[in-house]
Motif scaffolding. Structure first.
Motif, PDB file in Angstrom:
ATOM      1  N   VAL A   6       0.849  -1.186   0.000  1.00 26.97           N
ATOM      2  CA  VAL A   6       0.000   0.000   0.000  1.00 26.97           C
ATOM      3  C   VAL A   6       0.885   1.236   0.000  1.00 26.97           C
ATOM      4  O   VAL A   6       1.713   1.411   0.894  1.00 26.97           O
ATOM      5  CB  VAL A   6      -0.929   0.030   1.230  1.00 26.97           C
ATOM      6  N   THR A   7       0.710   2.088  -0.995  1.00 28.48           N
ATOM      7  CA  THR A   7       1.346   3.402  -0.955  1.00 28.48           C
ATOM      8  C   THR A   7       0.316   4.391  -0.404  1.00 28.48           C
ATOM      9  O   THR A   7      -0.882   4.237  -0.614  1.00 28.48           O
ATOM     10  CB  THR A   7       1.797   3.864  -2.350  1.00 28.48           C
ATOM     11  N   GLY A   8       0.788   5.403   0.320  1.00 29.60           N
ATOM     12  CA  GLY A   8      -0.149   6.347   0.923  1.00 29.60           C
ATOM     13  C   GLY A   8      -0.883   5.753   2.115  1.00 29.60           C
ATOM     14  O   GLY A   8      -2.018   6.136   2.411  1.00 29.60           O
ATOM     15  N   GLY A   9      -0.237   4.836   2.806  1.00 28.14           N
ATOM     16  CA  GLY A   9      -0.897   4.128   3.908  1.00 28.14           C
ATOM     17  C   GLY A   9      -1.205   4.968   5.127  1.00 28.14           C
ATOM     18  O   GLY A   9      -2.050   4.586   5.937  1.00 28.14           O
ATOM     19  N   THR A  10      -0.536   6.119   5.279  1.00 26.84           N
ATOM     20  CA  THR A  10      -0.811   6.975   6.434  1.00 26.84           C
ATOM     21  C   THR A  10      -1.805   8.081   6.108  1.00 26.84           C
ATOM     22  O   THR A  10      -2.121   8.901   6.970  1.00 26.84           O
ATOM     23  CB  THR A  10       0.494   7.607   6.963  1.00 26.84           C
ATOM     24  N   GLY A  11      -2.310   8.122   4.886  1.00 28.84           N
ATOM     25  CA  GLY A  11      -3.298   9.120   4.505  1.00 28.84           C
ATOM     26  C   GLY A  11      -4.692   8.763   4.991  1.00 28.84           C
ATOM     27  O   GLY A  11      -4.921   7.721   5.606  1.00 28.84           O
ATOM     28  N   LEU A  12      -5.638   9.625   4.685  1.00 28.70           N
ATOM     29  CA  LEU A  12      -7.020   9.444   5.129  1.00 28.70           C
ATOM     30  C   LEU A  12      -7.580   8.103   4.681  1.00 28.70           C
ATOM     31  O   LEU A  12      -8.139   7.344   5.484  1.00 28.70           O
ATOM     32  CB  LEU A  12      -7.891  10.588   4.586  1.00 28.70           C
ATOM     33  N   LEU A  13      -7.435   7.776   3.408  1.00 30.14           N
ATOM     34  CA  LEU A  13      -7.952   6.512   2.898  1.00 30.14           C
ATOM     35  C   LEU A  13      -7.097   5.337   3.353  1.00 30.14           C
ATOM     36  O   LEU A  13      -7.629   4.277   3.720  1.00 30.14           O
ATOM     37  CB  LEU A  13      -8.021   6.571   1.371  1.00 30.14           C
ATOM     38  N   GLY A  14      -5.793   5.503   3.336  1.00 30.82           N
ATOM     39  CA  GLY A  14      -4.902   4.427   3.757  1.00 30.82           C
ATOM     40  C   GLY A  14      -5.166   3.957   5.178  1.00 30.82           C
ATOM     41  O   GLY A  14      -5.105   2.757   5.470  1.00 30.82           O
ATOM     42  N   ARG A  15      -5.466   4.893   6.076  1.00 27.33           N
ATOM     43  CA  ARG A  15      -5.740   4.522   7.467  1.00 27.33           C
ATOM     44  C   ARG A  15      -7.020   3.722   7.597  1.00 27.33           C
ATOM     45  O   ARG A  15      -7.192   2.983   8.569  1.00 27.33           O
ATOM     46  CB  ARG A  15      -5.820   5.787   8.336  1.00 27.33           C
ATOM     47  N   GLN A  16      -7.913   3.849   6.644  1.00 25.97           N
ATOM     48  CA  GLN A  16      -9.139   3.052   6.641  1.00 25.97           C
ATOM     49  C   GLN A  16      -8.931   1.707   5.943  1.00 25.97           C
ATOM     50  O   GLN A  16      -9.521   0.694   6.334  1.00 25.97           O
ATOM     51  CB  GLN A  16     -10.256   3.825   5.928  1.00 25.97           C
TER      52      GLN A  16
END
Length: 260
Positions: A6-16
């Motif tokens: 997963v790239t962007g795993g700490t973003g809004l969607l990634g955290r979900q």
């Protein structure tokens, strides 16, 4: 058992998305400059996506890539990330590439960011790696952040001619997980929230009694791209809670936080 990078795993969607992938039994690798919380089945790869060595290292052992990372305020950043990802695919074991994209890109080419996103879809489609593109309308949280930025003192500036169909990030995350763990689907059914609302309506409901609105045409590429309902999911699957429901829940949670 699938192994998903997963790239962007700490973003809004990634955290979900990450906890939902783990709950479905997948093993997850996630790239971040500052790794998030540790969980069983989750491996954080500390690194910068723009660094040439990061992507090949992160792909080791992954059979699926879920590309969520985006930098909308930095010109050409998303295209650069996509090209680095594509350069790393031939030497990897990745058999499914999943890309999170945006509803209405073909109609919103007045904005450079949307032109870039459409080009990335084209590049991924030509890569030869089985692909799933999941598009959705804008998240509730994004709309709230936008309205905050448009607030100047007691007034909210409201660009005219803008209609949106905000969607719950949780609903998109759930659908995205199923797409990621399923077979490649090409362009999947787009996702959108239940209500089509003008930006003026969104602003009034978000602000409540706090000051007034100033409606005016703002010559900003984003707002020009959103004219004539270009951002609305005309044929999208309707998912998640409404803007009004999300707003009520968010207001209640903020009030609770103040009291505790």
């Amino acid at each position: 058992m699938k192994s998903v990078l997963v790239t962007g795993g700490t973003g809004l969607l990634g955290r979900q998305v990450i906890p939902r992938l783990l709950a479905e039994g997948a093993t997850v690798r996630a790239i971040a400059r500052r790794p998030g919380p540790q969980r069983p089945g989750l491996t954080w790869i500390q690194g910068d996506l723009h660094a040439p060595e990061t992507m090949p290292r992160a792909m080791e052992g992954a059979d699926t890539v879920l590309h969520l990372a985006t930098q909308p305020l930095k010109a050409s950043a998303d295209l650069d990330l996509a090209q680095r990802l594509l350069q790393s695919l031939p030497a990897s074991d990745v058999r499914h590439l999943v890309y999170m994209s945006i509803t209405g890109l073909e109609r919103m080419q007045r904005a450079p960011y949307y032109r870039e996103k459409l080009e990335i879809e084209r590049l991924f489609g030509a890569s030869g790696v089985p692909l799933t593109v999941q598009r959705s309308t804008q998240f509730h949280e994004f709309i709230a952040q936008l309205l905050q930025r448009l607030t100047v003192g007691p007034l909210a500036l409201v660009p005219t001619g803008v209609t949106l169909q905000p969607v719950a990030v949780q609903a998109v995350a759930q659908a995205l997980v199923q797409r990621t763990l399923g077979d490649p689907a090409g362009h999947a059914q787009e996702l959108a929230g239940p209500d089509t609302l003008t930006l003026e309506h969104l602003a009034r409901s978000w602000r409540g009694r706090r000051g007034g609105l100033l409606r005016l045409p703002l010559p900003v590429p984003l707002f020009r791209a959103w004219q004539e309902q270009a951002a609305v999911g005309h044929r999208a699957e309707v998912v998640g809670e409404s803007w009004a429901s999300w707003l009520t829940t968010t207001t209640r949670e903020r009030a609770k936080a103040v009291l505790t």
